[in-house]
Motif scaffolding. Structure first.
Motif, PDB file in Angstrom:
ATOM      1  N   ALA A 492       0.808  -1.222   0.000  1.00  0.00           N
ATOM      2  CA  ALA A 492       0.000   0.000   0.000  1.00  0.00           C
ATOM      3  C   ALA A 492       0.838   1.266   0.000  1.00  0.00           C
ATOM      4  CB  ALA A 492      -0.933  -0.006   1.212  1.00  0.00           C
ATOM      5  N   ALA A 493       2.104   1.158   0.401  1.00  0.00           N
ATOM      6  CA  ALA A 493       2.937   2.362   0.544  1.00  0.00           C
ATOM      7  C   ALA A 493       3.482   2.810  -0.805  1.00  0.00           C
ATOM      8  CB  ALA A 493       4.076   2.087   1.507  1.00  0.00           C
ATOM      9  N   PRO A 494       3.724   4.094  -0.974  1.00  0.00           N
ATOM     10  CA  PRO A 494       4.340   4.559  -2.224  1.00  0.00           C
ATOM     11  C   PRO A 494       5.824   4.219  -2.240  1.00  0.00           C
ATOM     12  CG  PRO A 494       4.123   6.380  -0.687  1.00  0.00           C
ATOM     13  CD  PRO A 494       3.516   5.189  -0.008  1.00  0.00           C
ATOM     14  N   SER A 495       6.513   4.484  -3.354  1.00  0.00           N
ATOM     15  CA  SER A 495       7.958   4.258  -3.328  1.00  0.00           C
ATOM     16  C   SER A 495       8.660   5.551  -2.917  1.00  0.00           C
ATOM     17  CB  SER A 495       8.445   3.778  -4.701  1.00  0.00           C
ATOM     18  OG  SER A 495       8.248   4.787  -5.649  1.00  0.00           O
ATOM     19  N   GLY A 496       9.942   5.433  -2.561  1.00  0.00           N
ATOM     20  CA  GLY A 496      10.695   6.579  -2.041  1.00  0.00           C
ATOM     21  C   GLY A 496      10.728   6.550  -0.524  1.00  0.00           C
ATOM     22  N   VAL A 497      11.101   7.685   0.049  1.00  0.00           N
ATOM     23  CA  VAL A 497      11.160   7.758   1.510  1.00  0.00           C
ATOM     24  C   VAL A 497       9.738   7.939   2.041  1.00  0.00           C
ATOM     25  CG1 VAL A 497      12.011   9.088   3.469  1.00  0.00           C
ATOM     26  CG2 VAL A 497      13.477   8.728   1.479  1.00  0.00           C
ATOM     27  N   LEU A 498       9.305   7.046   2.918  1.00  0.00           N
ATOM     28  CA  LEU A 498       7.921   7.081   3.408  1.00  0.00           C
ATOM     29  C   LEU A 498       7.761   8.130   4.500  1.00  0.00           C
ATOM     30  CD1 LEU A 498       7.113   3.263   3.628  1.00  0.00           C
ATOM     31  CD2 LEU A 498       7.032   4.817   1.658  1.00  0.00           C
ATOM     32  N   ASP A 499       6.557   8.696   4.594  1.00  0.00           N
ATOM     33  CA  ASP A 499       6.311   9.643   5.678  1.00  0.00           C
ATOM     34  C   ASP A 499       5.978   8.886   6.958  1.00  0.00           C
ATOM     35  OD1 ASP A 499       3.583   8.952   5.690  1.00  0.00           O
ATOM     36  OD2 ASP A 499       3.129  10.503   4.200  1.00  0.00           O
ATOM     37  N   GLU A 500       5.840   9.637   8.068  1.00  0.00           N
ATOM     38  CA  GLU A 500       5.588   9.031   9.379  1.00  0.00           C
ATOM     39  C   GLU A 500       4.411   8.061   9.352  1.00  0.00           C
ATOM     40  OE1 GLU A 500       6.008  12.125   8.813  1.00  0.00           O
ATOM     41  OE2 GLU A 500       7.346  13.020  10.278  1.00  0.00           O
ATOM     42  N   VAL A 501       3.393   8.460   8.596  1.00  0.00           N
ATOM     43  CA  VAL A 501       2.152   7.678   8.633  1.00  0.00           C
ATOM     44  C   VAL A 501       2.364   6.327   7.955  1.00  0.00           C
ATOM     45  CG1 VAL A 501      -0.266   7.638   7.958  1.00  0.00           C
ATOM     46  CG2 VAL A 501       0.811   9.792   8.708  1.00  0.00           C
ATOM     47  N   ASP A 502       2.957   6.352   6.751  1.00  0.00           N
ATOM     48  CA  ASP A 502       3.171   5.089   6.033  1.00  0.00           C
ATOM     49  C   ASP A 502       4.214   4.218   6.745  1.00  0.00           C
ATOM     50  OD1 ASP A 502       1.336   5.465   3.954  1.00  0.00           O
ATOM     51  OD2 ASP A 502       2.729   6.809   2.923  1.00  0.00           O
ATOM     52  N   ALA A 503       5.292   4.874   7.200  1.00  0.00           N
ATOM     53  CA  ALA A 503       6.343   4.111   7.904  1.00  0.00           C
ATOM     54  C   ALA A 503       5.767   3.537   9.200  1.00  0.00           C
ATOM     55  CB  ALA A 503       7.542   5.009   8.211  1.00  0.00           C
ATOM     56  N   GLY A 504       4.965   4.359   9.908  1.00  0.00           N
ATOM     57  CA  GLY A 504       4.371   3.910  11.160  1.00  0.00           C
ATOM     58  C   GLY A 504       3.437   2.731  10.933  1.00  0.00           C
ATOM     59  N   ARG A 505       2.732   2.747   9.821  1.00  0.00           N
ATOM     60  CA  ARG A 505       1.792   1.659   9.519  1.00  0.00           C
ATOM     61  C   ARG A 505       2.560   0.342   9.317  1.00  0.00           C
ATOM     62  NH1 ARG A 505      -1.510   4.315   5.343  1.00  0.00           N
ATOM     63  NH2 ARG A 505      -2.539   5.461   7.025  1.00  0.00           N
ATOM     64  N   ILE A 506       3.667   0.412   8.583  1.00  0.00           N
ATOM     65  CA  ILE A 506       4.471  -0.809   8.368  1.00  0.00           C
ATOM     66  C   ILE A 506       5.007  -1.319   9.708  1.00  0.00           C
ATOM     67  CG2 ILE A 506       6.608  -1.696   7.334  1.00  0.00           C
ATOM     68  CD1 ILE A 506       6.067   0.152   4.934  1.00  0.00           C
ATOM     69  N   CYS A 507       5.528  -0.400  10.522  1.00  0.00           N
ATOM     70  CA  CYS A 507       6.048  -0.815  11.826  1.00  0.00           C
ATOM     71  C   CYS A 507       4.940  -1.416  12.688  1.00  0.00           C
ATOM     72  CB  CYS A 507       6.695   0.375  12.546  1.00  0.00           C
ATOM     73  SG  CYS A 507       8.234   0.903  11.757  1.00  0.00           S
ATOM     74  N   ALA A 508       3.780  -0.759  12.680  1.00  0.00           N
ATOM     75  CA  ALA A 508       2.663  -1.251  13.495  1.00  0.00           C
ATOM     76  C   ALA A 508       2.259  -2.654  13.075  1.00  0.00           C
ATOM     77  CB  ALA A 508       1.485  -0.289  13.396  1.00  0.00           C
ATOM     78  N   SER A 509       2.335  -2.914  11.769  1.00  0.00           N
ATOM     79  CA  SER A 509       1.947  -4.246  11.277  1.00  0.00           C
ATOM     80  C   SER A 509       2.884  -5.324  11.815  1.00  0.00           C
ATOM     81  CB  SER A 509       1.950  -4.264   9.749  1.00  0.00           C
ATOM     82  OG  SER A 509       3.295  -4.313   9.286  1.00  0.00           O
ATOM     83  N   LEU A 510       4.099  -4.902  12.201  1.00  0.00           N
ATOM     84  CA  LEU A 510       5.068  -5.854  12.781  1.00  0.00           C
ATOM     85  C   LEU A 510       4.933  -5.926  14.299  1.00  0.00           C
ATOM     86  CD1 LEU A 510       8.193  -4.724  10.742  1.00  0.00           C
ATOM     87  CD2 LEU A 510       7.314  -7.070  10.773  1.00  0.00           C
ATOM     88  N   GLY A 511       4.031  -5.084  14.852  1.00  0.00           N
ATOM     89  CA  GLY A 511       3.889  -5.067  16.309  1.00  0.00           C
ATOM     90  C   GLY A 511       4.895  -4.138  16.975  1.00  0.00           C
ATOM     91  N   ILE A 512       5.474  -3.192  16.190  1.00  0.00           N
ATOM     92  CA  ILE A 512       6.389  -2.205  16.778  1.00  0.00           C
ATOM     93  C   ILE A 512       5.583  -0.950  17.058  1.00  0.00           C
ATOM     94  CG2 ILE A 512       8.397  -0.725  16.332  1.00  0.00           C
ATOM     95  CD1 ILE A 512       9.386  -2.924  14.432  1.00  0.00           C
ATOM     96  N   SER A 513       5.521  -0.576  18.315  1.00  0.00           N
ATOM     97  CA  SER A 513       4.626   0.518  18.646  1.00  0.00           C
ATOM     98  C   SER A 513       5.387   1.798  18.875  1.00  0.00           C
ATOM     99  CB  SER A 513       3.811   0.171  19.886  1.00  0.00           C
ATOM    100  OG  SER A 513       4.692  -0.173  20.937  1.00  0.00           O
ATOM    101  N   GLY A 514       4.771   2.893  18.452  1.00  0.00           N
ATOM    102  CA  GLY A 514       5.270   4.231  18.737  1.00  0.00           C
ATOM    103  C   GLY A 514       4.533   4.769  19.943  1.00  0.00           C
ATOM    104  N   PRO A 515       4.683   6.035  20.217  1.00  0.00           N
ATOM    105  CA  PRO A 515       3.947   6.624  21.329  1.00  0.00           C
ATOM    106  C   PRO A 515       2.453   6.694  20.997  1.00  0.00           C
ATOM    107  CG  PRO A 515       5.161   8.297  20.091  1.00  0.00           C
ATOM    108  CD  PRO A 515       5.537   6.979  19.506  1.00  0.00           C
ATOM    109  N   ARG A 516       1.612   6.874  22.004  1.00  0.00           N
ATOM    110  CA  ARG A 516       0.175   7.071  21.747  1.00  0.00           C
ATOM    111  C   ARG A 516       0.049   8.347  20.940  1.00  0.00           C
ATOM    112  NH1 ARG A 516      -3.473   7.587  26.311  1.00  0.00           N
ATOM    113  NH2 ARG A 516      -5.030   7.131  24.720  1.00  0.00           N
ATOM    114  N   GLN A 517      -0.778   8.315  19.908  1.00  0.00           N
ATOM    115  CA  GLN A 517      -0.819   9.437  18.983  1.00  0.00           C
ATOM    116  C   GLN A 517      -2.133   9.509  18.237  1.00  0.00           C
ATOM    117  OE1 GLN A 517       2.457   8.186  16.349  1.00  0.00           O
ATOM    118  NE2 GLN A 517       0.937   7.752  14.782  1.00  0.00           N
ATOM    119  N   MET A 518      -2.379  10.629  17.598  1.00  0.00           N
ATOM    120  CA  MET A 518      -3.492  10.738  16.664  1.00  0.00           C
ATOM    121  C   MET A 518      -3.069  11.619  15.498  1.00  0.00           C
ATOM    122  SD  MET A 518      -6.143  13.185  18.681  1.00  0.00           S
ATOM    123  CE  MET A 518      -7.357  12.750  17.439  1.00  0.00           C
ATOM    124  N   LEU A 519      -3.716  11.386  14.337  1.00  0.00           N
ATOM    125  CA  LEU A 519      -3.411  12.179  13.156  1.00  0.00           C
ATOM    126  C   LEU A 519      -4.621  13.054  12.856  1.00  0.00           C
ATOM    127  CD1 LEU A 519      -1.395  12.620  10.748  1.00  0.00           C
ATOM    128  CD2 LEU A 519      -2.809  10.977   9.495  1.00  0.00           C
TER     129      LEU A 519
END
Lengths: 710, 710
Positions: A492-519
Motif C-alpha cells: 500500500a505504501a508509495p515508493s521513495g522515503v515514506l512519511d511518518e504515517v506510512d512508515a508507522g503503519r508498516i512498523c505497526a503491522s510488525l507489532g512495533i509501537s510508537g507513542p500514543r498518537q493521533m493524526l
C-alpha cells in the motif's frame, strides 16, 4: 548447488564437472606457445615437468607442433571430447576461442586474458558476453583474468603462474580458491617452505560466471580436500558462498578466508583493480562469521591455521574453552601466553590435580598461570611427564607448548617427548599445538608428522588458538518470516522515503509501537479532549518537509490545549515560509515519552553481502565511537541478544553502576521484527532512530522511523 | 650516565667498562664444568669454537684443568687483573663468588643463578645483597638470572644459551638488550635465518644493579653498534632508560622495543616470573613513545624493523609523509597497500609527472593508487624505469615495492632492476623498501646487500613503514616547573586525602580556578548578602565525610537565602546521623556553573614509569569506552593539545556537528598546570573531576578536586 549454466541433474553433473576441473582426461591449451619460458608456454611445461597423465592438446593455428606435441588449428579439430581448456589468448581472440569451446562441448574453461570488468564499460560488455556464452553452453567458466587450475596430486599444473616452476610442489589436503592469481603462487611458495602443501589451487580472476562460492560448492566432495583457503578481494556470490560454507561445515571441512579491504584505500583499490564492488568491511566480516567462515587477520595465519583447524577442530567439541600454556623458556612462554590472552582466550594454569601429579614427580610447575618447566630443565622425561599429565587432565581445553632454544638443534630434548606423549595419550586427551621460539624447521616437521600443529610466529599461533577456542555453529537460528499484513502495508505504501504515517503503519503491522498518537486532517479542528496525556509533541506530516526541525515543523513539550493550537498555527506559518506551497497531509500529535536511553536500529543493503542489521547506542556516541553491532539480516532472537551485548554504550541499559536496567527483552524483540523487513526486497533501508528504551518490563517505544521503499 | 657503583670519572670509566664488557682481555668462568654439553660448560665451549682471543681462566676448585685450560681455585688466584667474570654457580655459592670478584677487582660480572627477586622474600633479600656488593666494589653486575654476554665480532660468546652452539653466528651492527635469556637465542636463531646478525647480545636477568637503561648508556658509544633491540618484561630504571634513549637519538641510533604485557594475564605473569612490577600497558607505551623508543606490536617486527630504521631513518628527514606502493602483482600489491593504509599511513599514487614519464616509456601505471606494472610485465627495463622514475619524484616519501612470483627463481627480472635503480639514483632519491610475495631468501639477500631493506611478512613490512613515516623527536618540549607558592601550599597541607579547602588552595596557587565561592566557619551565621550569584551549591567540609552524597552533605540548585539556611541545617543533621561526632571544618558555598561538557584530568604514579597524566571525556563515556589520552607528566602545552585531540569524546567540544566550540585553550592550560604537580614527589595522586568546559574564551572551571599527599 548453483553453478552457472547447469541444466542437467545436479549430483551427476557436479561430480562430472569436479572431475573435468581437477582430473581431466583431456586438456586443450589454446594459444600455447612453443617458446620455453614464455607465459603462454608455462602450463604445458609445468604439466610435462609434473608428469601429468591426461592427454594434452595444444591449439595453435600457426604451428604443426608445440613442444613436441601435435598442435591443432582449433579446439574443434581435437579428435576426442575435451574435458578442460585453458585459453591463453588475448582479449578478443580469447572470446572467439570460448565460442569454439562452446561449440566443441568443452566442460570446463579457464581464461587468462584481461580486458574485461576491470577495463571500463567496454570491458564490462565483454565480460557479460563471455558469461552468456558459458551459461548457454553449460560451461564452468573460470576467469577471465585467471592464472589457471592446479591439482598437485596428479600433475595437472595447468597454470601460467611462474611460481609453479618450482622443483618441489608439495601435496596436501587443503584447496585454495583465490581471486588473485599471484597469490596462489605466494601460497605455494610460502607453504612449501613450511612443509604445507595444497590439493587444488584455482585462480578465479574476474569471476564472470563462477564465483568463489559456486566453485567451492563444486569442490565440496573433492576426496583429496579436507579444508579450504579463500583469498578474497570482494564477494560476488554471497548466496553461493553461504551454501558452500554450510556444505563444508556439514562435512567437517573448515573454510578460512583472508580478505583485502581493512582500509579505505584497500577497498578503493578493489574497485580499480578488478572492477569489483566493495562493501563495508564490518558488514563483510559479519556476513562471513554468520555463515561460519573463519576470517584471519594476518596472511601467515591463512597459511598455518587451516591445517590446525582441519586436524584439531573435531577434537575440540565438548572440551573446556580454556588454554593451558607450558614452556621450557620463561620469556618465550610469557610472550605466547600474553598474545593468546590478548585475543580474549581464557588461560588456565595447571589444575590442582595436575600440579600434585607433577609435584610428586619432582617437577615444579612454575609460578602463576604459565606451566614453566625451565627449572626442571628441557629434558625428555620431564617434558613427557608434564605433557602427558596436562593432556590427560579433563580441565585442559588445549595445550600450547612454547619450546625454547633446544628445538633448533636438539629435538630429542623437548620435541620428541611431546610427540611421544601425544602418541601414547588416550582418546580423550586434550589436543596439543606447539610453537618453537627459535628457527626450527626440522622440529616443526617432526611435530607436524606426529599430529601436533606448529606455527612460525607467535601471533599466528595466538590467532589460530583463538579460532580453535571459538566453536563455529553451522546451524543458523531460525529468523522469523515477514507477516502477511506487513507485506500488505508495503504494497500500500508509495515508493521513495515514506512519511511518518506510512512508515508507522508498516512498523505497526510488525507489532512495533510508537507513542500514543493521533493524526488530524489538515482542516480538522483540535478538540479539547484528545484522549492523550500531556505533554505532547506535534509535527506536520508532509512529503515536502524532510527536515522538520529546519522547517519549524515540529514542537515538543506542549503542555495544554491553548499552546497546542498556537503551536500548530505557528508551525504551518513557518512551513509555508520555508517551502511555499508545501503539501500538508496532516498533523501528527503524540504523547511525549521519556526513558532510560535511546538506541538506533537500522537495516541497510550492503552492495556485497546484502541485508545487514545494525544496532547502535543512540545519539552522538554512535557517531563518535562507532559503537555498534552488525549482523546479516534477518536475525533471530539469540542473535539480537548477542548484538545488544556487543554494543558497549548499552552498558547504560544493563544496570551500569547501579542504574536501573532497561527493557532489553523488548528491544531484542523489536530488533528481530525490524530485521524481518530484509525479506521484502522492496525495502531498501530502515532506520528506527531513536528507539526509546524504558525500564525493564516497561517496553520500548519507536520515536521516529525512516523507511525507504524501492 | 648512571651505572650502579660508579665512583671514578664517568667518561673514562664508561669506556673502560664498555671494553671490559664487550672485549675483555681476561675472562673468568667461575664454576665452569669440564663435561662438554653441560650448561656450565657452554660459555667456554662457545668461546673456543668462535676463536675468542682473550685469556680465559676457568675457576673450579675441584679440578686442575677444565677443557684443557688450567683451572683456579678462586678468582683471586688468577695471576692478572680480570676484566669480566661469568659466575655459573648456584645461588649461595654464586654470592660468595661475587664477593671474591669484588675483592679481586673484577670490572664486570654476570651471574647465571636463580633464587633471587623471583623467589619470594628470601630471594629479595639476596638480590639486595648482591646489588650492594656490586655497588660497593664498583662492579657492573649483569643479572642474576643472566644467560650472559655475547660479542659476535670477537668470538666473546660468553653465554649459557644453547642457541649459540650454532655453526653460523652472523655478525651485525645492532645490539640486543633482553630481560629474557631465552629470547637472545630466539633472536640469533631467527635473525640468522633472515641474514640479520647482531653486534652484542646481553641477557639482563633480574637487573639487581644494572637495568636495561643503565646498560644501554654503557653501550651508547659502542663503535660496532648502529641501533638497539630491547626485549622487555618490565622497566626497572625509567630515568636511565630515558637518558639512554636520548643519547641514542643524539647519535642517530634507533631504539626498538618489544614489551610483554598486552594482556592482563601477560602482566600478571611478569610479576610471578621474574618478580618484576607491572604498570599499565598504556602508561608504559606513552612513556616509551615520549622518550623516543619505538614499541613494536609483533615479534617479527622486532627482528626486521631495526635494520630498516637504522638504514633509512636519516634519509626520511624532510621527505613528504606519504608512501608510494608499486607492484608486479595486483593482488599482492593490493594486500601490501591495504595493510600500510590500515596503519594510518597516507598513500600516494604516481604523481602526474611520474605518470607522464612512465606513459612516455610505454608503461601503464595501473588504475588507482597502486602503481601496478603487472600489465607491462615483470621485466628488467620496465621495473628499472618505474623505480627510477618514482624515487626521483620529490612527491614520493618512500617507495614500497611488492615483488611477485619472479622474486623466487628469477631475481634478474624484478629484483636486480630495483637494486640497479637505487644504486644509480641521486642523493635526493626517495628510500626504497621491498616485500617479496613468495619465499625468496636469495632475493632478500640481494636487496639487503643493495641497500634495500626487505620484510618476510606483509604485516611486518606495514608496521615498519608506519614507523618510518612517523618522525621521532628527541627534543622534549619544555614542561613548566612547579611555582614556589604551590610548593608552599603543599608544605602547608596535611598528608592523606586533602579536603576541598586544602586541595582548592593548591589548585589556586597554580592558577586553576573553581567556581566563585566562600567558606563559612561552622558557627558562622549565613549572611543575606553573600555576594554570590544564585543558584548555589552547599557542601560540608569534613575529613570524616569522604562520600558527601551518601552522607547527605551536599545540596545543589539552592535558589534563595531561606532555602540555603534550611539546606545547611538539614545537611548537618544528616551528617551527624551518618557519622556521629563528625568533625566539621566549615561550609563551602559555591555558585552553580553550567558549560558545554565535562572532562577528567588525573595525575597518577605508575609503578614502572612514574608520573602519568590522563585526560578523559567526563562521565560514563570514560568508563565505558576507556576514551582517554595518557602521557608521562609533566606535559608541555603542545603535548596537552595533542592529548585533547586524541580523546574521541572531546569531539563534542571541538564543534562537532555545528555545536559551539569549548574553551580548549583554557583546558590545555589547566592540563599543563595539573601536570606540574608531578614535580613534587609528595603529590601521590590528583584527580580534577569534573573540569567544566565552557564556550571558547569563557574558560574552564574546576568543579571538584581530589589530591592525595604523601
Amino acid at each position: 548447488m548453483v553453478v552457472a549454466g547447469m541444466r542437467e541433474e545436479p549430483g551427476v553433473m557436479s561430480a562430472d564437472i569436479l572431475r573435468a576441473l581437477s582430473a581431466p582426461n583431456t586438456v586443450a591449451l589454446i594459444g600455447a606457445s612453443d617458446t620455453p619460458g614464455r607465459l603462454t608456454a608455462r602450463p604445458l611445461t609445468f604439466m610435462q615437468k609434473n608428469a601429468f597423465q591426461g592427454r594434452i592438446y595444444p591449439v595453435n593455428p600457426g604451428r604443426d607442433t608445440v613442444m613436441g606435441l601435435r598442435a591443432f588449428a582449433s579446439v574443434r579439430d581435437i579428435p576426442e571430447p575435451v574435458d578442460m581448456a585453458y585459453i591463453l589468448l588475448n582479449t578478443e581472440p580469447a572470446i572467439a576461442a570460448l565460442e569454439e569451446c562452446a561449440a566443441a562441448g568443452v566442460k570446463v574453461v579457464a581464461m587468462l586474458a584481461d580486458g574485461f570488468a576491470e577495463a571500463g564499460e567496454e570491458g564490462q560488455v565483454r565480460q557479460r558476453r563471455v558469461a552468456e556464452i558459458a551459461k548457454a553452453a553449460g560451461i564452468l567458466l573460470i576467469g577471465p583474468n585467471s592464472m589457471g587450475v592446479v591439482n598437485t596430486a596428479n600433475g595437472f599444473v595447468c597454470t601460467s603462474n611462474a611460481a609453479f616452476g618450482t622443483d618441489f610442489l608439495p601435496k596436501g589436503r587443503l584447496a585454495v580458491l583465490s581471486q588473485s592469481g599471484s597469490v596462489i603462487g605466494t601460497l605455494v611458495s610460502r607453504g612449501a617452505e613450511r612443509g604445507i602443501g595444497y590439493s587444488l589451487l584455482v585462480s578465479l580472476g574476474n569471476e564472470a560466471a563462477t564465483g568463489i562460492g559456486a566453485l567451492g560448492e563444486v569442490l565440496l566432495d573433492h576426496a583429496d580436500t579436507d579444508g579450504y583457503l579463500l583469498f578474497m578481494e570482494t564477494i560476488r556470490d554471497p548466496e553461493a558462498l553461504a551454501n558452500f560454507a554450510r556444505g563444508a561445515a556439514e562435512r567437517g571441512k573448515p573454510v578460512v578466508a583472508y580478505m583485502i579491504g581493512q582500509s579505505e584505500e584497500g577497498q578503493a583499490l578493489s574497485v580499480s583493480h578488478t572492477g569489483a564492488l566493495t562493501g563495508s568491511s564490518r558488514a563483510v566480516s559479519a556476513f562471513l562469521a554468520g555463515i561460519g567462515i573463519r576470517q584471519v587477520q594476518t596472511f601467515e595465519t591463512l597459511i598455518e591455521a587451516p591445517a590446525a583447524l582441519s586436524r584439531l577442530g573435531a577434537k575440540m567439541h565438548g572440551r573446556p574453552r580454556q588454554v593451558t600454556v607450558m614452556s621450557t623458556t620463561g620469556g618465550g612462554g610469557a610472550m605466547v601466553l600474553d598474545q593468546i590472552s590478548a585475543r580474549g582466550v581464557a588461560i588456565a594454569g595447571a589444575s590442582e590435580t595436575a600440579r600434585a601429579t607433577l609435584g610428586a614427580a619432582g617437577i615444579p610447575a612454575g609460578h602463576g598461570k604459565l606451566v614453566d618447566v625451565t627449572l626442571a630443565g628441557a629434558k625428555y622425561e620431564t617434558m613427557k611427564k608434564t605433557v602427558s599429565t596436562l593432556i590427560a587432565d579433563p580441565e585442559t581445553g588445549l595445550l600450547v607448548v612454547a619450546i625454547g632454544s633446544s628445538a633448533q638443534f636438539n629435538p630429542e630434548l623437548a620435541v620428541r617427548p611431546i610427540i611421544d606423549a601425544v602418541a601414547e595419550a588416550g582418546p580423550d586427551a586434550a589436543p596439543v599445538v606447539a610453537f618453537p621460539l627459535p628457527h626450527a624447521p626440522e622440529s616443526m616437521r617432526l611435530l607436524e608428522a606426529g599430529g601436533v600443529p606448529t606455527f612460525r610466529t607467535v601471533e599466528t599461533c595466538a590467532e589460530t588458538v583463538a579460532m580453535l577456542m571459538t566453536e563455529k555453529s553451522c546451524v543458523a537460528n531460525p529468523a522469523p518470516e515477514l507477516p502477511a499484513k506487513t507485506r500488505a502495508a508495503i504494497d500500500a505504501a508509495p515508493s521513495g522515503v515514506l512519511d511518518e504515517v506510512d512508515a508507522g503503519r508498516i512498523c505497526a503491522s510488525l507489532g512495533i509501537s510508537g507513542p500514543r498518537q493521533m493524526l488530524l486532517a489538515p482542516g480538522q479542528e483540535i478538540s479539547e479532549d484528545l484522549n492523550l496525556g500531556w505533554p505532547l509533541v506535534a509535527k506536520l506530516v508532509s512529503p515536502d518537509l524532510p527536515h522538520k526541525t529546519d522547517a519549524g515543523a515540529i514542537r515538543v513539550g506542549i503542555s495544554n490545549h491553548d499552546d497546542l493550537v498556537t503551536a500548530v498555527a505557528a508551525m504551518r506559518a513557518s512551513a509555508e515560509a520555508y517551502h511555499p506551497g508545501y503539501r500538508l497531509k496532516g498533523i501528527l500529535i503524540q504523547e511525549m515519552c521519556s526513558g532510560l536511553g535511546e538506541v538506533l536500529v537500522g537495516l541497510t543493503r550492503d552492495p556485497l553481502v546484502g541485508p545487514v542489521l545494525t544496532v547502535a547506542a543512540g545519539g552522538v556516541m554512535t557517531e563518535i565511537y562507532r559503537d555498534s553491532a552488525v549482523r546479516p539480516a534477518p536475525v533471530s532472537l539469540p542473535e539480537a541478544q548477542e548484538m545488544l551485548a556487543e554494543v558497549k554504550g548499552l552498558a547504560l541499559l544493563r544496570g551500569f553502576r547501579g542504574r536501573p536496567e532497561g527493557d532489553l527483552a523488548g528491544l531484542a524483540d523489536l530488533i528481530v521484527k525490524v530485521s524481518t523487513l530484509a525479506n521484502d526486497p522492496r525495502i531498501e533501508e530502515v532506520e528506527i532512530n531513536p528507539v526509546l528504551v524504558r525500564e525493564k518490563g516497561a517496553s520500548v517505544v519507536m520515536l521516529d522511523a525512516l523507511i525507504r521503499r524501492g
